[in-house]
Design a protein around this motif. Structure first.
Motif, short mmCIF file in Angstrom:
data_model
loop_
_atom_site.label_atom_id
_atom_site.label_comp_id
_atom_site.label_asym_id
_atom_site.label_seq_id
_atom_site.Cartn_x
_atom_site.Cartn_y
_atom_site.Cartn_z
N UNK A 26 -17.20 26.22 8.73
CA UNK A 26 -16.33 27.10 7.94
C UNK A 26 -14.87 26.69 8.09
N UNK A 27 -14.63 25.40 8.36
CA UNK A 27 -13.28 24.88 8.51
C UNK A 27 -12.87 24.17 7.21
N UNK A 28 -11.56 23.93 7.07
CA UNK A 28 -11.10 23.12 5.94
C UNK A 28 -11.26 21.64 6.34
N UNK A 29 -11.57 20.79 5.35
CA UNK A 29 -11.67 19.35 5.63
C UNK A 29 -10.40 18.65 5.15
N UNK A 30 -9.80 17.88 6.03
CA UNK A 30 -8.58 17.14 5.67
C UNK A 30 -8.79 15.66 5.99
N UNK A 31 -8.51 14.81 5.02
CA UNK A 31 -8.73 13.37 5.19
C UNK A 31 -7.37 12.67 5.16
N UNK A 32 -7.01 12.03 6.26
CA UNK A 32 -5.67 11.43 6.37
C UNK A 32 -5.40 10.42 5.27
N UNK A 63 1.81 11.81 8.11
CA UNK A 63 0.72 12.70 7.66
C UNK A 63 0.04 13.35 8.87
N UNK A 64 -0.18 12.55 9.91
CA UNK A 64 -0.83 13.10 11.11
C UNK A 64 0.07 14.16 11.76
N UNK A 65 1.36 13.92 11.78
CA UNK A 65 2.28 14.91 12.36
C UNK A 65 2.15 16.24 11.61
N UNK A 66 2.01 16.15 10.30
CA UNK A 66 1.89 17.36 9.49
C UNK A 66 0.52 18.01 9.68
N UNK A 67 -0.55 17.24 9.58
CA UNK A 67 -1.90 17.83 9.63
C UNK A 67 -2.24 18.37 11.01
N UNK A 69 -0.59 20.12 12.83
CA UNK A 69 -0.08 21.48 12.97
C UNK A 69 -1.01 22.53 12.37
N UNK A 70 -2.03 22.09 11.67
CA UNK A 70 -2.97 23.04 11.07
C UNK A 70 -3.93 23.57 12.13
N UNK A 71 -4.75 24.57 11.78
CA UNK A 71 -5.85 24.90 12.67
C UNK A 71 -7.10 25.20 11.85
N UNK A 72 -8.21 25.33 12.55
CA UNK A 72 -9.51 25.47 11.88
C UNK A 72 -9.69 24.39 10.81
N UNK A 73 -9.37 23.17 11.18
CA UNK A 73 -9.54 22.05 10.25
C UNK A 73 -10.37 20.95 10.91
N UNK A 74 -11.18 20.28 10.11
CA UNK A 74 -11.79 19.02 10.54
C UNK A 74 -10.91 17.94 9.92
N UNK A 75 -10.33 17.09 10.75
CA UNK A 75 -9.39 16.08 10.28
C UNK A 75 -10.01 14.69 10.47
N UNK A 76 -10.27 13.99 9.37
CA UNK A 76 -10.78 12.62 9.47
C UNK A 76 -9.58 11.67 9.45
N UNK A 91 -2.52 15.00 17.79
CA UNK A 91 -3.85 15.50 17.37
C UNK A 91 -4.55 16.19 18.53
N UNK A 92 -4.38 15.66 19.72
CA UNK A 92 -5.07 16.18 20.90
C UNK A 92 -4.51 17.55 21.32
N UNK A 93 -3.24 17.74 21.08
CA UNK A 93 -2.58 18.99 21.47
C UNK A 93 -3.28 20.20 20.86
N UNK A 94 -3.76 20.02 19.65
CA UNK A 94 -4.36 21.15 18.95
C UNK A 94 -5.76 20.80 18.43
N UNK A 95 -6.45 19.89 19.14
CA UNK A 95 -7.75 19.50 18.62
C UNK A 95 -8.63 18.81 19.63
N UNK A 96 -9.93 18.85 19.34
CA UNK A 96 -10.91 18.12 20.14
C UNK A 96 -11.11 16.77 19.43
N UNK A 97 -11.02 15.68 20.18
CA UNK A 97 -11.12 14.35 19.57
C UNK A 97 -12.57 13.85 19.67
#
Ligand code: S3P
Length: 171
Positions: A26-32, A63-67, A69-76, A91-97
């Protein structure tokens, strides 16, 4: 939960797996790469051809700096995003790699029919893949979760990632 960030070499399935995983969580998908293309109004091969790889890496970092900062996102991320430590720190600050892996042979098979990857548009793509994999291996292995994608469907891989994420309950 924090973001889920997919890293890994070209052809490991980050985009397909990312879409499925986002839908399941139920996350948003973001593709760099798509974000870079949208912002530049050019395809990735055109950015490489007209502006060069360094300019692409600058845009990728922005783009990575901007993305991140989001949450509940899957970032490719694109396969080379791991090369800049600032990208991974953000990315690691706010995400699981999560790094997707595959053998050089599988990557050769999966990328052979595609023409949108400028780094593989060389006379000997197999040698190039092996060389790049060797250089990048330590960066990919620095992930929180490593998933071997060999012989698995994107749905299998998304399911496996979901199981692993239970170890990171609230991010
Ligand atoms: C690259 C991977 C590509 C894209 C660009 C550079 C790389 O993304 O960002 O062509 O350096 O490995 P995918 O990994 O999604 O193919």
């Amino acid at each position: 939960m924090k973001n889920v960030v997919l890293t890994g070499f070209m052809g490991t399935g980050k985009t397909d797996v990312g879409r499925l995983l986002a839908a399941r969580l139920g996350f948003v998908f973001l593709d760099c790469d798509s974000e870079i293309e949208r912002e530049c109004g050019m395809s990735v091969p055109d950015i490489f051809a007209r502006l060069g790889e360094e300019a692409f890496r600058e845009r990728e970092a922005a783009v990575i700096a901007r993305l991140s900062g989001r949450d509940h996102a899957v970032i490719a991320t694109g396969g080379g995003a791991v090369l800049r430590s600032e990208n991974m720190a953000r990315l690691r600050k706010n995400g699981v790699i999560v790094c997707l892996t595959a053998s050089p042979e599988a990557i050769v098979r999966r990328t052979a029919a595609t023409h949108h990857r400028p780094l593989l548009n060389v006379p000997d793509p197999v040698a190039r893949i092996k060389e790049l994999l060797e250089i990048r291996r330590p960066y990919y292995e620095d992930a929180d979760i490593l998933i071997d994608t060999e012989g698995k469907s994107p749905a299998d891989v998304a399911g496996e990632i979901r199981d692993h994420l239970k170890r990171f309950p609230d991010g």
